[in-house]
Write an enzyme that holds these catalytic residues in place. Sequence first.
Site, short mmCIF file in Angstrom:
data_model
loop_
_atom_site.label_atom_id
_atom_site.label_comp_id
_atom_site.label_asym_id
_atom_site.label_seq_id
_atom_site.Cartn_x
_atom_site.Cartn_y
_atom_site.Cartn_z
N ASP A 72 0.87 -1.20 0.00
CA ASP A 72 0.00 0.00 0.00
C ASP A 72 0.89 1.23 0.00
OD1 ASP A 72 -2.11 1.76 0.30
OD2 ASP A 72 -2.31 1.42 2.47
C1 SPV Z 1 -6.74 1.73 4.26
O1 SPV Z 1 -7.55 0.89 4.66
O2 SPV Z 1 -6.15 1.62 3.20
C2 SPV Z 1 -6.49 2.90 5.08
C3 SPV Z 1 -6.65 2.82 6.52
O3 SPV Z 1 -6.08 3.88 4.51
S1 SPV Z 1 -5.14 2.39 7.14
O4 SPV Z 1 -4.70 1.16 6.55
O5 SPV Z 1 -5.30 2.29 8.58
O6 SPV Z 1 -4.18 3.48 6.82
MG MG Z 2 -5.39 3.58 2.62
#
Ligand code: SPV
Ligand code: MG
Length: 582
Positions: A72
């Site tokens: 991510d």
């Molecule tokens: C996501 O779910 O991608 C978010 C929330 O942005 S977190 O992973 O807590 O950043």
């Molecule tokens: Mg996110």
Amino acid sequence: MVIETKVTPGRRLRALMECINDKGFVRILETHSGLSGIIAENATVERDGSTLEYDGFWESSLTDSATKGYPDASIVGNDSRIHTIDEILNVTSKPIIVDGDTGGDPAQFRYLVRHLERLGVSAVIIEDKVYPKRNSLDASASQSLEDPEVFASKIQAGREVRLSDDFLVIARLESLIAGVGLQDALDRAEQYIIAGADGIMIHSSKRDPEEILAFAEAYGPLCRRLGKRPVLVSVPTTYNSISDTELAAAGFNIVIHANHMLRASHRAMKEVAQQILESDRSMEADPFITSTAEIFATVGFDLVTERDWKASLVQRLSVIIPAAGRDPAFPDTPKSLIQVAGRHILDYQLEAVRRTGINKIVVVRGHEGQQFGTRYADEEITLCENPRYEETFDLYSLFQAEQHMQRGFVLIYSDILFDHEIVQKLVDTGEDIVLAMDGSYQYHMHEIDKRLDLAISANRREVHHRSLQPAALTEISRLGKDIDREVADYEFVGIAYFSEQGAKTLLDAYKDCQQTARGAFHEAGSFNMASVTDLLQELINRDVTVHGLEIHKGWLEIHNQHDIAVAESEMLPMAPAVLVAD
Ligand code: SPV
Ligand code: MG
């Protein structure tokens, strides 16, 4: 569910704010695929006499990326994200909140907002970090905050480009993630609210909810000072000892469970992958996996097969129209060839039958049979002959088409106009022998003294009163012209469906009676002069279930010139085969 789910993009978009206004707070679950969307949509729990369910979905950058096997870290692009969002939208009906990462630069964000709004997404949340961002939950990742003015202008850009105020642009504060403290978060919140943010998400990666509760406490006075209160959002991934109800009580309007569906499937997949290797076969994994039948049902495969089955069922059927008899009201023409508004009754019948998908149409001719001539030779109807039409009746005519009955058939009398849906409804019952029955015959004006085919139902009382059921199925206990009009429940319309099994039952009974019947046969003077209704009564007497499907309107019997005039007057404004008689 699934393809049956019906909601317009606009309706879905507005539903999020309507739900917040209605209930004060909404519970949102992460989804990362169509399947996870379907599961999230249908999850329910009964508590204190009411049903709890999720109010909508979170389309997470973390789980969308992880599903694709990516980190991510702004690697999955907007087009790919939108593809996933579209998958979820396609099979669900609840509102979706999209994780927009940093939103990119203002130009990129404008296009994203337009696209999401058009799809029916309810809200986008963008975080005040610098592109390319790193996931907020990894303590080792560097978390560089965006200049609040730059971020505020991005919020403004998103608001300017949206077409309706119903689409929410929500600002996500990363101050606590970056470790710069509560005051920085509150200052930024103020700036973003002034820039027009429709909501504020305060994020935290602490295990304790203390800091987000402190933010929530300060949020009230801040909003009062600013004269508006954008919705407040929490994502309790790490501080998950606090309940949704407690978060709502603290002032949060949206609670997002942001990654649990993906994490659940990750664990399950890992364990099963391991299990199969360990056992050298998959049997030991069975208790931990969903049956294929449940997967089929979840994604609506059973509906596809059901429709296939129904379609193939219809395609295998024949329609048989006995048209051999002579009607004294029309002595010079076969009934099928009576003219209504310039076309033969048979033309209307063929048109209606073809609309059901049935292609095999058999007409049994007799009286003035040569009039069918070559007119219908090209029309793909099959002509059968009843040369004994003067000494026989419609049952004998019907069985001249015996070779076309085997795969199931629909009997249609030659003198009726009807809506094709009647045929479809009979087949859809799934029963073996079903007759279309009009329950409103008592209210009709019958200017002629015609002896109607009437019926008595075994359970009419249950279906008589008003009902939401568009069509009620009943069991026929008596059928024939000799029934007293006062005690009859229905008039037989002259359309009957026989499944493959139903046709076999009918055929067996016919053969049997052909051998054994002597003298009068039910209402007929002899078996040769019997009506189809006589043989159906014989079946009922032999404990075969003959069903009646109650219909109202949609058919008209052509018995004399008056009927033709009525039919023609009703047809004028309509398509020829869509006839509604009263
Ligand atoms: C996501 O779910 O991608 C978010 C929330 O942005 S977190 O992973 O807590 O950043
Ligand atoms: Mg996110």
